[in-house]
Every structure is written in C-alpha cells, then in structure tokens.
Design an enzyme around this catalytic site. Sequence first.
Site, PDB file in Angstrom:
ATOM      1  N   LYS A  98      56.587  -3.537 -25.006  1.00 43.08           N
ATOM      2  CA  LYS A  98      55.895  -3.120 -23.774  1.00 43.08           C
ATOM      3  C   LYS A  98      54.489  -3.693 -23.804  1.00 43.08           C
ATOM      4  CE  LYS A  98      57.975   1.275 -22.355  1.00 43.08           C
ATOM      5  NZ  LYS A  98      57.687   2.707 -22.125  1.00 43.08           N
ATOM      6  N   ARG A 157      64.978   5.777 -24.803  1.00 46.72           N
ATOM      7  CA  ARG A 157      63.597   5.414 -25.130  1.00 46.72           C
ATOM      8  C   ARG A 157      62.585   6.442 -24.614  1.00 46.72           C
ATOM      9  NH1 ARG A 157      60.891  -0.667 -25.401  1.00 46.72           N
ATOM     10  NH2 ARG A 157      58.815   0.055 -25.900  1.00 46.72           N
ATOM     11  N   ARG A 198      54.755 -18.522 -17.222  1.00 50.34           N
ATOM     12  CA  ARG A 198      55.979 -17.712 -17.159  1.00 50.34           C
ATOM     13  C   ARG A 198      56.463 -17.221 -18.519  1.00 50.34           C
ATOM     14  NH1 ARG A 198      56.839 -21.592 -13.505  1.00 50.34           N
ATOM     15  NH2 ARG A 198      56.666 -20.877 -11.344  1.00 50.34           N
ATOM     16  N   GLU A 227      50.852   9.524 -33.655  1.00 49.58           N
ATOM     17  CA  GLU A 227      52.093   8.796 -33.335  1.00 49.58           C
ATOM     18  C   GLU A 227      53.024   8.730 -34.548  1.00 49.58           C
ATOM     19  OE1 GLU A 227      52.763   8.107 -30.255  1.00 49.58           O
ATOM     20  OE2 GLU A 227      51.002   7.369 -29.188  1.00 49.58           O
ATOM     21  N   LYS A 239      60.851   3.830 -34.358  1.00 50.62           N
ATOM     22  CA  LYS A 239      60.636   3.107 -33.096  1.00 50.62           C
ATOM     23  C   LYS A 239      61.706   2.026 -32.929  1.00 50.62           C
ATOM     24  CE  LYS A 239      57.821   1.638 -29.596  1.00 50.62           C
ATOM     25  NZ  LYS A 239      56.494   1.594 -29.023  1.00 50.62           N
ATOM     26  N   HIS A 276      49.015  12.389 -21.575  1.00 47.68           N
ATOM     27  CA  HIS A 276      48.474  11.425 -20.604  1.00 47.68           C
ATOM     28  C   HIS A 276      47.611  12.121 -19.558  1.00 47.68           C
ATOM     29  CE1 HIS A 276      51.601   8.004 -21.367  1.00 47.68           C
ATOM     30  NE2 HIS A 276      50.507   7.837 -22.081  1.00 47.68           N
ATOM     31  N   HIS A 297      43.762   8.781 -27.605  1.00 52.12           N
ATOM     32  CA  HIS A 297      45.163   8.898 -27.196  1.00 52.12           C
ATOM     33  C   HIS A 297      45.910   9.849 -28.136  1.00 52.12           C
ATOM     34  CE1 HIS A 297      48.986   7.760 -25.483  1.00 52.12           C
ATOM     35  NE2 HIS A 297      49.444   7.416 -26.672  1.00 52.12           N
ATOM     36  N   HIS A 305      53.611  13.241 -24.524  1.00 52.76           N
ATOM     37  CA  HIS A 305      52.821  12.351 -23.672  1.00 52.76           C
ATOM     38  C   HIS A 305      52.650  12.849 -22.235  1.00 52.76           C
ATOM     39  CE1 HIS A 305      53.101   9.675 -27.058  1.00 52.76           C
ATOM     40  NE2 HIS A 305      52.429   8.724 -26.445  1.00 52.76           N
ATOM     41  N   ASN A 341      58.199   9.445 -25.526  1.00 56.91           N
ATOM     42  CA  ASN A 341      57.120  10.074 -24.756  1.00 56.91           C
ATOM     43  C   ASN A 341      56.883  11.529 -25.150  1.00 56.91           C
ATOM     44  OD1 ASN A 341      56.527   7.818 -23.158  1.00 56.91           O
ATOM     45  ND2 ASN A 341      58.285   8.260 -21.844  1.00 56.91           N
ATOM     46  N   GLU A 348      64.062   1.233 -21.529  1.00 58.07           N
ATOM     47  CA  GLU A 348      63.857   2.642 -21.181  1.00 58.07           C
ATOM     48  C   GLU A 348      64.684   3.091 -19.993  1.00 58.07           C
ATOM     49  OE1 GLU A 348      59.813   4.052 -21.636  1.00 58.07           O
ATOM     50  OE2 GLU A 348      60.271   5.882 -20.541  1.00 58.07           O
TER      51      GLU A 348
END
Length: 367
Positions: free
Chosen positions: A144, A242, A123, A186, A228, A253, A266, A249, A246, A238
């Site tokens: 994340k 946040r 956990r 980035e 960031k 993506h 990427h 992206h 993106n 988010e």
Amino acid sequence: MKKLTVSLDHCQYPIYIGKGILAKLPEVLQEAGMTFRRKLFIISDSHVAPLYSKQVQTVLEKAGYEVGMAIVPAGESSKNLQQLEHLIGECLRFGLDRQSVIIALGGGVIGDLAGFVAATYMRGIPFIQIPTTLLAHDSSVGGKVGVNHALGKNVIGAFHQPMLVLYDVETLNTLPKRELISGFAEVVKHALIWDPSFIKWLEQNSEELMALHAEKISEAIYRGCQVKVAVVSQDEKEVGLRAILNYGHTIGHALEAVAGYGVYTHGEAVAIGMAGAVRLSTKVLGTDKQVVVKTEKLLHAFELPTQYNPSHVTDELLLQAMKRDKKVRNDEYSFVLTSDLGSVELVRGIHEEQIRTILQEIRGGKA
Ligand SMILES: NC(=O)c1ccc[n+]([C@@H]2O[C@H](COP(=O)([O-])OP(=O)(O)OC[C@H]3O[C@@H](n4cnc5c(N)ncnc54)[C@H](O)[C@@H]3O)[C@@H](O)[C@H]2O)c1
Ligand SMILES: [Zn+2]
C-alpha cells in the site's frame, strides 16, 4: 540475517531483517536479479538522510551503481501531491527510466511517498524499501503506497509491491523513544490479531525489546512481518481478510484526525483504539473481560496509552470522524473485534450507542 518471502499471485519478494545489513545491499540486489547496473534513486527525509543516506549511497556507488537522491522535510506533512510532483521532477532530471529503481530510505511516510512515486513514475517502476522506524515493519510490507489529501489521509494511492525490503535494525538506535513506542503498537497489534504465542513472547520480552536488544528486536520484527505477510498473501487488495489489520484503527484514525496530526503518534492512537475495540468486543461478542485486562497490560508494558485525554477531543468529534471513515455505512459502524487473544473478526452493524459507551470507558480523567 533473517529472511521472509512474500508470495502473491503476480510476484514474490524477500524481506531481510538483521543488524548492520545495510552493507549487504548490493548483494541482495544481485540476489533479486539486478544483474546489470541500473540507475538508483534514493528518497529520504531530513532526519534520516543525514544519518544513513551517505552510507547507502557509498555502498551502492562502490558496487558500480549510479545513485541519485532527493530529500523531503521529515513528517507526515510531506506525504502530499506537491511532494509527489516535486519528486517526479527530480526523477526526470536524474534521468530515471523504466529500468531504474527507487529506494525508500526512512519511516512509513517515506515508504508511502517514495512507493507512490515508484507506482506512478512512467506508469510504475520498481522500488526497494529500507525501513528505519519500528512502525515501518508494518508499512514497508504489503504494497500500500500513497499520499494524503487535505480532506483525508491515504486517499490517493495504489497497490505497488516493493522488489525487496531490507531492514537494518541498527537504524532503530537513533529513533526517538516516542517513535519507537509508536512502532510497538503495530507489533502488539500483529500479535493480538493472529498469534497467541507471539503475545506470550512479547509479554516475556518487553523489557529487552524496549531496550532495543538487537536479537530480540529482530525477532519481534520478523514475527510481526510474518503476520502481515500471512494476511496480505491471502488478500492483497483488501477485499476481505486484510481488513483485520485495521484492528484499533477505527478509533485510532479518528483520534489522530480530531486531536490534530502530531498530538498522538499513529501508534499511540492505535493503542487507545485497541483498548476501545477490546472493550467493545466484551459488549458485542461477549468476550471475556480478562482479554481486556491482558490487552491493556501488554500495551502498558510498551508504555503505550489506553485512554485518551478529553481536553484534546470530544466524543462527538470522534464519532463524526469515524462516520467519515470508509468503514461506516448507513450509520452502522464496522469494527474489527476480538473474541479471544490472537483472534479477531470484522463485525458490521455496530450502533452508535454502543460506541458512545466505550468512548466513556476509554476517556481519561483530565478534562
Ligand atoms: N502503507 C502501509 O501499509 C502503512 C501502514 C502503516 C502506516 N503507514 C503510514 O506510515 C506513516 C507513519 O510512519 P512512521 O511512524 O514510520 O513515521 P515517519 O516516517 O514520519 O517517521 C517518524 C519520525 O522518525 C524520523 N525517523 C525515521 N527513522 C529514523 C531513524 N532511524 N532515526 C531517527 N529518526 C528517524 C522521521 O524523520 C520522522 O520524524 C503514516 O503516514 C502512515 O499512514 C502506512
Ligand atoms: Zn497502523
């Protein structure tokens, strides 16, 4: 060594950036409150482990820690549930308990995967990020973590903040050039969404940065992380702000997925996505065309592409992929758009026709 602090409601952690600082790991662990010798477990990949794991292991063992290790095959295809299960087995066999700490040693793939092991093992146990790619200045901060599902990237995951991030810029010397360039996308993104003075600085220092001048690269990582951190500390989960991370992206993506993972890195896909987003901004927000020119010039300074090769993908497939994205509702697309250099916002209700026009503009000549 530079230091930044991420301050969230429920926790706070440091990011250390510098040259040759892997050796300082025991010291920073002490500073982070590790007063007794817990078990540590390094997770790395098959490219990074032969280069750096021995050094990390030795420095920790010399400081009195018991250190275990697991190595997964390098690449995005390791970010899956099978590897998660395998790694949890390795953690159990090594006897990790809730006091133990996982160390993610590698790029974004390892950060996400090892971070998710840490988030789920018993956990949740603490973990440390030791990023070794430029792109990971982004992925190692913000908590994340997760793995991919056959039907979607990053769809299984959690928010689990590391207890510290240690970024030794010397590790970037062994990074393949294409991966380095991918990471610059980035860095440029962080400047474009937040900080006009950072944009100027990148313009002025692109050559030294591409040559991996240690002080300059530390500065770029520091400033990228600063953006960031500023965003994440205002919106950890988010629910609002946040989303601006993106930028580039939505198209990016889609491009990665449609071309097939690995055709574009990427960063390359995000660079093309930012070229699309800034062009869309001129249509939707009336943004000055000079912003397009400057954005593309900055991307080109880091040898990043701003057009996609239509022999890899079709517009139809790109639109379909964008529709599957979480950001499309009722055929209306949401895009992070820019009104000026250093400033972006999430815009909803963009119509498919507007996107088709943009895709034509960023479609390269080769068919
Ligand atoms: N969690 C987040 O917020 C977040 C943000 C952005 C990206 N990501 C994730 O990050 C991943 C991409 O990360 P990445 O670009 O770092 O990819 P990566 O981890 O696959 O690393 C790229 C390649 O470089 C190799 N490598 C890494 N460090 C090296 C070094 N120092 N020397 C030589 N080789 C080295 C790796 O083995 C790999 O082959 C994606 O899965 C993406 O989803 C996560
Ligand atoms: Zn990204």
